[in-house]
Design a protein around this motif. Structure first.
Motif, PDB file in Angstrom:
ATOM      1  N   GLN A  96      57.919  19.487 -31.305  1.00  0.00           N
ATOM      2  CA  GLN A  96      58.056  19.298 -32.757  1.00  0.00           C
ATOM      3  C   GLN A  96      58.115  17.828 -33.141  1.00  0.00           C
ATOM      4  O   GLN A  96      57.422  17.372 -34.041  1.00  0.00           O
ATOM      5  CB  GLN A  96      59.336  19.972 -33.248  1.00  0.00           C
ATOM      6  N   ILE A  97      58.989  17.091 -32.439  1.00  0.00           N
ATOM      7  CA  ILE A  97      59.201  15.674 -32.752  1.00  0.00           C
ATOM      8  C   ILE A  97      57.915  14.886 -32.541  1.00  0.00           C
ATOM      9  O   ILE A  97      57.528  14.059 -33.379  1.00  0.00           O
ATOM     10  CB  ILE A  97      60.353  15.091 -31.881  1.00  0.00           C
ATOM     11  N   GLU A  98      57.221  15.195 -31.432  1.00  0.00           N
ATOM     12  CA  GLU A  98      55.972  14.513 -31.108  1.00  0.00           C
ATOM     13  C   GLU A  98      54.929  14.715 -32.215  1.00  0.00           C
ATOM     14  O   GLU A  98      54.298  13.758 -32.672  1.00  0.00           O
ATOM     15  CB  GLU A  98      55.433  15.090 -29.794  1.00  0.00           C
ATOM     16  N   LEU A  99      54.771  15.963 -32.646  1.00  0.00           N
ATOM     17  CA  LEU A  99      53.779  16.260 -33.692  1.00  0.00           C
ATOM     18  C   LEU A  99      54.165  15.615 -35.024  1.00  0.00           C
ATOM     19  O   LEU A  99      53.320  15.090 -35.742  1.00  0.00           O
ATOM     20  CB  LEU A  99      53.604  17.776 -33.863  1.00  0.00           C
TER      21      LEU A  99
ATOM     22  N   GLU B 246      43.906  21.493 -29.491  1.00  0.00           N
ATOM     23  CA  GLU B 246      44.678  21.878 -28.306  1.00  0.00           C
ATOM     24  C   GLU B 246      46.174  21.712 -28.578  1.00  0.00           C
ATOM     25  O   GLU B 246      46.981  22.560 -28.187  1.00  0.00           O
ATOM     26  CB  GLU B 246      44.287  21.012 -27.083  1.00  0.00           C
ATOM     27  N   GLU B 247      46.534  20.616 -29.245  1.00  0.00           N
ATOM     28  CA  GLU B 247      47.947  20.364 -29.533  1.00  0.00           C
ATOM     29  C   GLU B 247      48.501  21.411 -30.506  1.00  0.00           C
ATOM     30  O   GLU B 247      49.627  21.877 -30.352  1.00  0.00           O
ATOM     31  CB  GLU B 247      48.128  18.957 -30.120  1.00  0.00           C
ATOM     32  N   VAL B 248      47.708  21.750 -31.518  1.00  0.00           N
ATOM     33  CA  VAL B 248      48.126  22.770 -32.490  1.00  0.00           C
ATOM     34  C   VAL B 248      48.342  24.093 -31.765  1.00  0.00           C
ATOM     35  O   VAL B 248      49.361  24.778 -31.967  1.00  0.00           O
ATOM     36  CB  VAL B 248      47.071  22.933 -33.619  1.00  0.00           C
ATOM     37  N   GLU B 249      47.396  24.441 -30.904  1.00  0.00           N
ATOM     38  CA  GLU B 249      47.446  25.703 -30.158  1.00  0.00           C
ATOM     39  C   GLU B 249      48.661  25.713 -29.233  1.00  0.00           C
ATOM     40  O   GLU B 249      49.391  26.707 -29.161  1.00  0.00           O
ATOM     41  CB  GLU B 249      46.144  25.858 -29.345  1.00  0.00           C
TER      42      GLU B 249
END
Ligand SMILES: [Ca+2]
Ligand SMILES: [Ca+2]
Lengths: 119, 119
Positions: free
Chosen positions: B48-51, B64-67
């Motif tokens: 969460q924090i990364e996004l 890929e990150e969303v998935e």
């Protein structure tokens, strides 16, 4: 539950009646009732918001913009009523920050203790 | 001045003793004392924090990150203790937001009245 809200409303009343808030109110009304001061203050705020938004969005801020912002700050700092207002805003912000730190202490204690020793 | 802080500390005590906080504390300790749950929760939080940081910095988030994030959320939602913790966090956040709205009402009244009719 009701207990929390009762205490929140008591705190709200204490803040509203505090010297910090009533003096901010006076300083704000003094600026708002003087058309030239109001325009200068609005200009200052708009410049600040604009630069902050650019910064947050990672947009480049030009030298001209930095220079322009510096001049606006200088001008408002020399205006007695506006500088008084800014000083009162800082005082109240300090109080709000203190209050915020106090009331979120339980959360800080909980999450801050997350690593290491179990409670 | 002392008055404000007295009320802030009373509110802090009320929050700390509230059902909302004590249940959050229990849910948090349940997750933290279970190594697998703790790892899953930490992984979820870090994702969460990364996004959020990428979003704030205007960086692109890949499919890929969303998935990957979607899968992590799905996994934690199916974990009874973690989903309980997230529910309790939302409950307490709601209370904190309400309290915050109550105590900043004087400022909202002051600045919200800025345009239009003078007080
Ligand atoms: Ca711990
Ligand atoms: Ca007004």
């Amino acid at each position: 539950m009701a207990n929390i809200y009762d205490h929140a409303y008591e705190l709200e009343t204490a803040l509203r009646n505090s010297e910090e808030f009533t003096q901010l109110q006076e300083a704000y009304n003094a600026v708002m009732s003087d058309e030239a001061a109001k325009q200068m203050f609005d200009n200052f705020r708009n410049t600040q918001i604009e630069l902050q938004q650019k910064q947050m969005q990672g947009q480049e801020i030009s030298e001209e913009e930095v220079e322009q912002a510096r001049k606006v700050v200088e001008t408002v700092q020399q205006h007695p009523q506006i500088s008084k207002l800014m000083e009162q805003e800082q005082r109240l912000n300090q109080v709000i920050n203190d209050v915020s730190r106090i009331i979120t202490k339980p959360l800080e204690d909980l999450y801050g203790a997350g690593e290491g020793e179990q409670q």
